[in-house]
Every structure is written in structure tokens, then in C-alpha cells.
Scaffold this motif. Structure first.
Motif, PDB file in Angstrom:
ATOM      1  N   TYR A  27       1.074  -1.272   0.059  1.00 55.17           N
ATOM      2  CA  TYR A  27       0.127  -0.144   0.086  1.00 55.17           C
ATOM      3  C   TYR A  27       0.905   1.140   0.042  1.00 55.17           C
ATOM      4  CZ  TYR A  27      -3.629   3.615   1.295  1.00 55.17           C
ATOM      5  OH  TYR A  27      -4.414   4.393   1.256  1.00 55.17           O
ATOM      6  N   HIS A  28       1.877   1.162   0.999  1.00 54.48           N
ATOM      7  CA  HIS A  28       2.974   2.357   1.093  1.00 54.48           C
ATOM      8  C   HIS A  28       3.549   2.529  -0.434  1.00 54.48           C
ATOM      9  CE1 HIS A  28       1.844   3.664   5.213  1.00 54.48           C
ATOM     10  NE2 HIS A  28       2.211   2.476   5.398  1.00 54.48           N
ATOM     11  N   LYS A  29       3.716   1.591  -0.969  1.00 56.50           N
ATOM     12  CA  LYS A  29       4.524   1.491  -2.496  1.00 56.50           C
ATOM     13  C   LYS A  29       3.545   2.189  -3.498  1.00 56.50           C
ATOM     14  CE  LYS A  29       7.376  -1.715  -4.522  1.00 56.50           C
ATOM     15  NZ  LYS A  29       7.830  -3.000  -5.103  1.00 56.50           N
ATOM     16  N   ILE A  30       2.348   1.725  -3.395  1.00 58.83           N
ATOM     17  CA  ILE A  30       1.373   2.509  -4.333  1.00 58.83           C
ATOM     18  C   ILE A  30       1.097   3.723  -4.161  1.00 58.83           C
ATOM     19  CG2 ILE A  30      -1.191   2.401  -5.048  1.00 58.83           C
ATOM     20  CD1 ILE A  30      -1.151  -0.830  -4.384  1.00 58.83           C
ATOM     21  N   VAL A  31       1.038   4.248  -2.841  1.00 61.61           N
ATOM     22  CA  VAL A  31       0.909   5.660  -2.360  1.00 61.61           C
ATOM     23  C   VAL A  31       2.086   6.509  -2.809  1.00 61.61           C
ATOM     24  CG1 VAL A  31       0.781   7.369  -0.597  1.00 61.61           C
ATOM     25  CG2 VAL A  31      -0.521   5.360  -0.554  1.00 61.61           C
ATOM     26  N   TYR A  32       3.354   6.029  -2.537  1.00 67.88           N
ATOM     27  CA  TYR A  32       4.632   6.604  -3.196  1.00 67.88           C
ATOM     28  C   TYR A  32       4.685   6.718  -4.693  1.00 67.88           C
ATOM     29  CZ  TYR A  32       9.617   7.318  -3.651  1.00 67.88           C
ATOM     30  OH  TYR A  32      10.664   7.607  -4.282  1.00 67.88           O
ATOM     31  N   TYR A  33       4.596   5.756  -5.155  1.00 64.74           N
ATOM     32  CA  TYR A  33       4.751   5.768  -6.716  1.00 64.74           C
ATOM     33  C   TYR A  33       3.881   6.716  -7.395  1.00 64.74           C
ATOM     34  CZ  TYR A  33       8.633   2.529  -7.002  1.00 64.74           C
ATOM     35  OH  TYR A  33       9.839   1.907  -6.680  1.00 64.74           O
ATOM     36  N   VAL A  73      -7.688   0.176  -2.902  1.00 65.85           N
ATOM     37  CA  VAL A  73      -7.369   0.452  -4.104  1.00 65.85           C
ATOM     38  C   VAL A  73      -8.420   0.023  -5.340  1.00 65.85           C
ATOM     39  CG1 VAL A  73      -4.890   0.272  -3.841  1.00 65.85           C
ATOM     40  CG2 VAL A  73      -6.223  -1.656  -4.488  1.00 65.85           C
ATOM     41  N   GLU A  74      -8.339   0.397  -6.587  1.00 62.14           N
ATOM     42  CA  GLU A  74      -9.196  -0.272  -7.516  1.00 62.14           C
ATOM     43  C   GLU A  74      -8.301  -0.720  -8.589  1.00 62.14           C
ATOM     44  OE1 GLU A  74     -12.091   1.797 -10.794  1.00 62.14           O
ATOM     45  OE2 GLU A  74     -12.259   2.544  -8.552  1.00 62.14           O
ATOM     46  N   THR A  75      -8.669  -1.990  -8.989  1.00 63.72           N
ATOM     47  CA  THR A  75      -7.987  -2.636 -10.170  1.00 63.72           C
ATOM     48  C   THR A  75      -8.819  -2.855 -10.909  1.00 63.72           C
ATOM     49  OG1 THR A  75      -8.407  -4.836  -9.293  1.00 63.72           O
ATOM     50  CG2 THR A  75      -6.378  -3.712  -8.366  1.00 63.72           C
ATOM     51  N   THR A  76      -8.347  -2.731 -12.366  1.00 67.00           N
ATOM     52  CA  THR A  76      -8.947  -2.760 -13.731  1.00 67.00           C
ATOM     53  C   THR A  76      -8.046  -3.504 -14.585  1.00 67.00           C
ATOM     54  OG1 THR A  76      -8.474  -0.800 -14.649  1.00 67.00           O
ATOM     55  CG2 THR A  76     -10.729  -0.905 -13.432  1.00 67.00           C
ATOM     56  N   GLN A  77      -8.757  -4.310 -15.457  1.00 59.37           N
ATOM     57  CA  GLN A  77      -7.998  -5.069 -16.427  1.00 59.37           C
ATOM     58  C   GLN A  77      -8.856  -5.144 -17.676  1.00 59.37           C
ATOM     59  OE1 GLN A  77      -7.156  -9.188 -15.596  1.00 59.37           O
ATOM     60  NE2 GLN A  77      -5.266  -9.112 -16.866  1.00 59.37           N
ATOM     61  N   GLU A  78      -8.472  -4.609 -18.926  1.00 67.33           N
ATOM     62  CA  GLU A  78      -9.191  -4.181 -20.005  1.00 67.33           C
ATOM     63  C   GLU A  78      -9.619  -5.645 -20.686  1.00 67.33           C
ATOM     64  OE1 GLU A  78      -7.717  -1.287 -22.377  1.00 67.33           O
ATOM     65  OE2 GLU A  78      -7.625   0.254 -20.814  1.00 67.33           O
ATOM     66  N   GLN A  79      -8.953  -6.729 -20.658  1.00 68.68           N
ATOM     67  CA  GLN A  79      -9.025  -7.994 -21.206  1.00 68.68           C
ATOM     68  C   GLN A  79      -7.985  -8.972 -20.601  1.00 68.68           C
ATOM     69  OE1 GLN A  79      -8.088  -7.280 -25.265  1.00 68.68           O
ATOM     70  NE2 GLN A  79      -5.768  -7.392 -25.106  1.00 68.68           N
ATOM     71  N   HIS A  80      -8.370 -10.151 -20.578  1.00 73.23           N
ATOM     72  CA  HIS A  80      -7.731 -11.419 -20.286  1.00 73.23           C
ATOM     73  C   HIS A  80      -6.374 -11.115 -20.506  1.00 73.23           C
ATOM     74  CE1 HIS A  80     -11.344 -13.254 -18.836  1.00 73.23           C
ATOM     75  NE2 HIS A  80     -11.747 -13.423 -20.105  1.00 73.23           N
ATOM     76  N   PHE A  81      -5.237 -11.354 -19.428  1.00 73.70           N
ATOM     77  CA  PHE A  81      -4.033 -11.489 -19.608  1.00 73.70           C
ATOM     78  C   PHE A  81      -3.287 -10.205 -19.840  1.00 73.70           C
ATOM     79  CE2 PHE A  81      -5.219 -15.705 -20.576  1.00 73.70           C
ATOM     80  CZ  PHE A  81      -4.677 -16.384 -19.535  1.00 73.70           C
ATOM     81  N   ALA A  82      -4.250  -9.168 -20.019  1.00 79.40           N
ATOM     82  CA  ALA A  82      -3.511  -7.702 -20.061  1.00 79.40           C
ATOM     83  C   ALA A  82      -3.200  -7.037 -18.868  1.00 79.40           C
ATOM     84  CB  ALA A  82      -4.871  -6.881 -20.465  1.00 79.40           C
ATOM     85  N   GLU A  83      -2.251  -6.071 -18.907  1.00 75.18           N
ATOM     86  CA  GLU A  83      -1.809  -5.228 -17.639  1.00 75.18           C
ATOM     87  C   GLU A  83      -2.967  -5.026 -16.725  1.00 75.18           C
ATOM     88  OE1 GLU A  83       0.780  -4.772 -15.467  1.00 75.18           O
ATOM     89  OE2 GLU A  83       1.844  -4.435 -17.447  1.00 75.18           O
ATOM     90  N   ILE A  84      -2.813  -5.007 -15.355  1.00 81.25           N
ATOM     91  CA  ILE A  84      -3.548  -4.549 -14.302  1.00 81.25           C
ATOM     92  C   ILE A  84      -3.434  -3.206 -14.052  1.00 81.25           C
ATOM     93  CG2 ILE A  84      -4.430  -5.173 -12.186  1.00 81.25           C
ATOM     94  CD1 ILE A  84      -3.508  -7.937 -12.371  1.00 81.25           C
TER      95      ILE A  84
END
Length: 93
Positions: A27-33, A73-84
Motif C-alpha cells: 500500500y505504501h509503495k502504491i501511495v509513493y509511486y 485500491v481499485e484494479t481494472t484489466q481491459e482484457q484477459h492477460f492484459a496489464e492490471i
């Protein structure tokens, strides 16, 4: 028949991981970046160490799922095996 069966030897892995510490670090890594790059979202691959193998990917993905479940956090992925894509949710005060 069962009396003649030999028990299958197995060992429990000695490596212990404090999953709550891993979740907190991620979580801290996500906030930092997010702050550093001034971007709305990060890519899952940006959260991984260089040359990450399967283990590192799993050890990053599971805490990410926990953060998603906690609605931090919220995660999305546009299609299977695509980047999250990982987006930090704003805290409600």
C-alpha cells in the motif's frame, strides 16, 4: 490395504511471511509511486521487482487483492492477460 500403505512424507515450508506487513508495504509503495509519478494509476508490473518470477508476482498479487477487498485500491484489466491498472482510492473522512 490402508494398513499396508506407508505414510507419505512431507514437510511444511520453513519460510514465514507476515502477510499484514506485506500488505502494508505494498500500500505504501502504491501511495509513493502514485505521488512520485503524478499519475492516476499504476501498472501492476511497476509494483514488481526487476526480473520478477512467479513467486514475486503471486506475493504482490495476493496483497493487492486484499487491498482491493478493503476498498483501498481499485484494479481494472481491459482484457484477459492484459496489464492490471491499480488506482488508489481516495480516503473518505
Amino acid at each position: 490395504i490402508l494398513a499396508r500403505q506407508r505414510p507419505v512424507p512431507f514437510s511444511i515450508p520453513a519460510r514465514k511471511v507476515d502477510i499484514m506487513a506485506v500488505i502494508k508495504d505494498l500500500y505504501h509503495k502504491i501511495v509513493y509511486y502514485t505521488d512520485k509519478k503524478e499519475k492516476e494509476h499504476l501498472l501492476f508490473s511497476e509494483l514488481l521487482p526487476a526480473h520478477a518470477g512467479k513467486r514475486e508476482k503471486v506475493y504482490t498479487f495476493i496483497p493487492l487483492l486484499h487491498l482491493e477487498n478493503e476498498q483501498r485500491v481499485e484494479t481494472t484489466q481491459e482484457q484477459h492477460f492484459a496489464e492490471i491498472k491499480v488506482k488508489l482510492k481516495k480516503a473518505i473522512h
